[in-house]
Design a protein around this motif. Structure first.
Motif, PDB file in Angstrom:
ATOM      1  N   TYR A   1      -0.651  -2.167  -8.652  1.00  0.00           N
ATOM      2  CA  TYR A   1      -0.678  -2.915  -7.403  1.00  0.00           C
ATOM      3  C   TYR A   1      -2.081  -2.812  -6.812  1.00  0.00           C
ATOM      4  CZ  TYR A   1      -0.353   1.611  -4.938  1.00  0.00           C
ATOM      5  OH  TYR A   1      -0.576   2.885  -4.470  1.00  0.00           O
TER       6      TYR A   1
ATOM      7  N   VAL B   1      -4.634  -3.160  -3.128  1.00  0.00           N
ATOM      8  CA  VAL B   1      -4.623  -3.026  -1.677  1.00  0.00           C
ATOM      9  C   VAL B   1      -5.920  -3.579  -1.107  1.00  0.00           C
ATOM     10  CG1 VAL B   1      -4.453  -1.468   0.282  1.00  0.00           C
ATOM     11  CG2 VAL B   1      -3.198  -0.950  -1.820  1.00  0.00           C
ATOM     12  N   ASP B   2      -5.770  -4.522  -0.193  1.00  0.00           N
ATOM     13  CA  ASP B   2      -6.891  -5.006   0.611  1.00  0.00           C
ATOM     14  C   ASP B   2      -6.787  -4.270   1.947  1.00  0.00           C
ATOM     15  OD1 ASP B   2      -8.687  -6.305   2.234  1.00  0.00           O
ATOM     16  OD2 ASP B   2      -8.081  -8.327   1.636  1.00  0.00           O
ATOM     17  N   TRP B   3      -7.743  -3.388   2.214  1.00  0.00           N
ATOM     18  CA  TRP B   3      -7.669  -2.529   3.396  1.00  0.00           C
ATOM     19  C   TRP B   3      -8.047  -3.240   4.690  1.00  0.00           C
ATOM     20  CZ3 TRP B   3      -4.993   1.684   2.576  1.00  0.00           C
ATOM     21  CH2 TRP B   3      -4.963   2.230   1.293  1.00  0.00           C
ATOM     22  N   GLY B   4      -8.522  -4.467   4.603  1.00  0.00           N
ATOM     23  CA  GLY B   4      -8.746  -5.276   5.796  1.00  0.00           C
ATOM     24  C   GLY B   4      -9.988  -4.963   6.583  1.00  0.00           C
TER      25      GLY B   4
ATOM     26  N   MET C   1      -5.822  -5.607   9.055  1.00  0.00           N
ATOM     27  CA  MET C   1      -4.600  -6.039   8.398  1.00  0.00           C
ATOM     28  C   MET C   1      -4.653  -5.580   6.944  1.00  0.00           C
ATOM     29  SD  MET C   1      -2.987  -9.853   7.836  1.00  0.00           S
ATOM     30  CE  MET C   1      -2.730 -10.081   9.590  1.00  0.00           C
ATOM     31  N   ILE C   2      -3.742  -4.706   6.561  1.00  0.00           N
ATOM     32  CA  ILE C   2      -3.675  -4.188   5.197  1.00  0.00           C
ATOM     33  C   ILE C   2      -2.735  -5.058   4.378  1.00  0.00           C
ATOM     34  CG2 ILE C   2      -3.102  -2.189   3.769  1.00  0.00           C
ATOM     35  CD1 ILE C   2      -3.578  -0.439   6.236  1.00  0.00           C
ATOM     36  N   LYS C   3      -3.186  -5.493   3.228  1.00  0.00           N
ATOM     37  CA  LYS C   3      -2.381  -6.353   2.373  1.00  0.00           C
ATOM     38  C   LYS C   3      -2.141  -5.661   1.036  1.00  0.00           C
ATOM     39  CE  LYS C   3      -2.106 -11.024   0.412  1.00  0.00           C
ATOM     40  NZ  LYS C   3      -2.799 -12.331   0.267  1.00  0.00           N
TER      41      LYS C   3
ATOM     42  N   THR D   1      -0.400  -5.985  -2.669  1.00  0.00           N
ATOM     43  CA  THR D   1       0.062  -7.008  -3.612  1.00  0.00           C
ATOM     44  C   THR D   1       0.411  -6.341  -4.940  1.00  0.00           C
ATOM     45  OG1 THR D   1      -1.453  -8.597  -2.594  1.00  0.00           O
ATOM     46  CG2 THR D   1      -0.496  -9.193  -4.731  1.00  0.00           C
TER      47      THR D   1
ATOM     48  N   LYS E   1       4.624  -6.460   7.960  1.00  0.00           N
ATOM     49  CA  LYS E   1       5.319  -7.708   7.644  1.00  0.00           C
ATOM     50  C   LYS E   1       5.036  -8.071   6.197  1.00  0.00           C
ATOM     51  CE  LYS E   1       6.014 -12.399   9.443  1.00  0.00           C
ATOM     52  NZ  LYS E   1       5.622 -13.356  10.499  1.00  0.00           N
ATOM     53  N   GLY E   2       6.062  -8.508   5.460  1.00  0.00           N
ATOM     54  CA  GLY E   2       5.820  -8.844   4.071  1.00  0.00           C
ATOM     55  C   GLY E   2       7.027  -9.443   3.390  1.00  0.00           C
TER      56      GLY E   2
ATOM     57  N   CYS F   1       9.162  -8.967  -0.475  1.00  0.00           N
ATOM     58  CA  CYS F   1       9.286  -8.230  -1.736  1.00  0.00           C
ATOM     59  C   CYS F   1      10.721  -8.356  -2.236  1.00  0.00           C
ATOM     60  CB  CYS F   1       8.913  -6.766  -1.541  1.00  0.00           C
ATOM     61  SG  CYS F   1       8.876  -5.838  -3.082  1.00  0.00           S
TER      62      CYS F   1
END
Length: 299
Positions: free
Chosen positions: A1, A3-6, A43-45, A47, A68-69, A71
């Motif tokens: 997976y 992670v975009d830490w924003g 905003m942490i994304k 994926t 919010k997401g 899955c």
């Protein structure tokens, strides 16, 4: 997976079950231009494909505002001890457990998630001090509701959950100080080896409209404990152990009879303990009716 830490740093990739960590540099995070306060936020994304477990409990010192997401493969999650205020997850169709999922989330106010497949809610919201309303959950497949809302001090808006498959509802609403009326609980499948202390230290609880234990149930020792304002207890079904209502507010003949006429105690050794002075409110005919059912009434 991944992670975009924003915060403008490169997206990081992690192996399955590898713990993702990140250190933010406060001075490099921009102030949110849309906020009415000079707040810095990111905003942490996250994926990934086939994610089954989501654990955010490591972010105990991070003031999460909202998660919010979407899955479809998630089976369990934990946001324990975080400062999250709102959690929303859509597309969930494999979630099995919410045990301790939001335990000690002291700022939590709202949860939106499909719980159709969930089987356990044990301590799900334990210690969520600001939660005011029971979430709109589908609970038809759940068996464990123990300590679900324990120490939810602000909880006062209830819903009638489907508890027909529940095997335990022990301490489900213990120390919910703002609760005045509980939801209807119909639990014909309770485990005879589980404890039955559902309500304890509910100082403002006035009414328990209906508790339906129509199955064979053997281990009821306390229905309530230290609920001094409780005026109505609606119980349906057989109970095969003593019941202590001494620390309640059942202080009128009408209130006592509403309980005595509904409950069925099926054991010659049953003792029904009432509040001090309440036996004097009953007529001899009321007492004789209780004695004819092989109950012993005490204060």
């Amino acid at each position: 997976y991944s992670v975009d830490w924003g915060d403008g740093t490169p997206v990081e990739n992690f192996a399955s079950y590898e713990k993702a960590t990140h250190r933010y540099i406060y001075s490099e995070i921009l102030v949110d231009p849309l906020s009415y306060k000079p707040v810095k936020q990111v905003m942490i994304k996250i994926t990934g494909a086939g994610i089954k477990t989501l654990n955010l409990s490591s972010f105990t010192n991070t003031p999460f505002k909202e998660v919010k997401g979407k899955c479809t493969t998630l089976e369990s999650l934990s946001c324990e001890s975080t400062d999250i205020e709102k959690f929303e997850l859509i597309g969930v169709n494999a979630l099995l457990s919410l045990a301790s999922a939001f335990s000690a989330c002291r700022r939590l106010k709202e949860v939106i998630i499909d719980t159709t497949t969930v089987t356990t809610f044990n301590q799900c919201f334990d210690g969520c001090y600001l939660l005011e309303e029971m979430p709109d959950f589908i609970t038809v497949n759940a068996t464990d509701f123990s300590k679900m809302f324990e120490y939810c001090y602000s909880l006062h808006k209830t819903r009638d959950y489907n508890t027909t498959n529940a095997t335990t509802i022990q301490s489900m609403f213990t120390t919910c100080q703002s609760l005045t009326r509980t939801p209807v609980l119909t639990a014909p499948s309770l485990n005879s080896n589980s404890s039955m202390l559902i309500y304890r230290d509910n100082n403002n609880l006035v009414e328990i409209p209906r508790l339906d234990f129509s199955s064979y149930y053997t281990n009821v020792t306390y229905l309530t404990f230290n609920c001094p304002r409780l005026k109505k207890v609606g119980v349906v079904g057989p109970i095969r152990k003593s019941v202590d209502l001494s620390r309640t507010g059942l202080d009128s003949r009408e209130a006592l009879l509403s309980f005595l006429n509904e409950i069925v105690l099926e054991n010659v050794q049953n003792v029904l303990t009432l509040p001090t002075g309440s036996i004097s409110l009953l007529t001899q005919a009321d007492i004789d009716t209780a004695l004819s059912k092989d109950w012993t009434i005490a204060e």
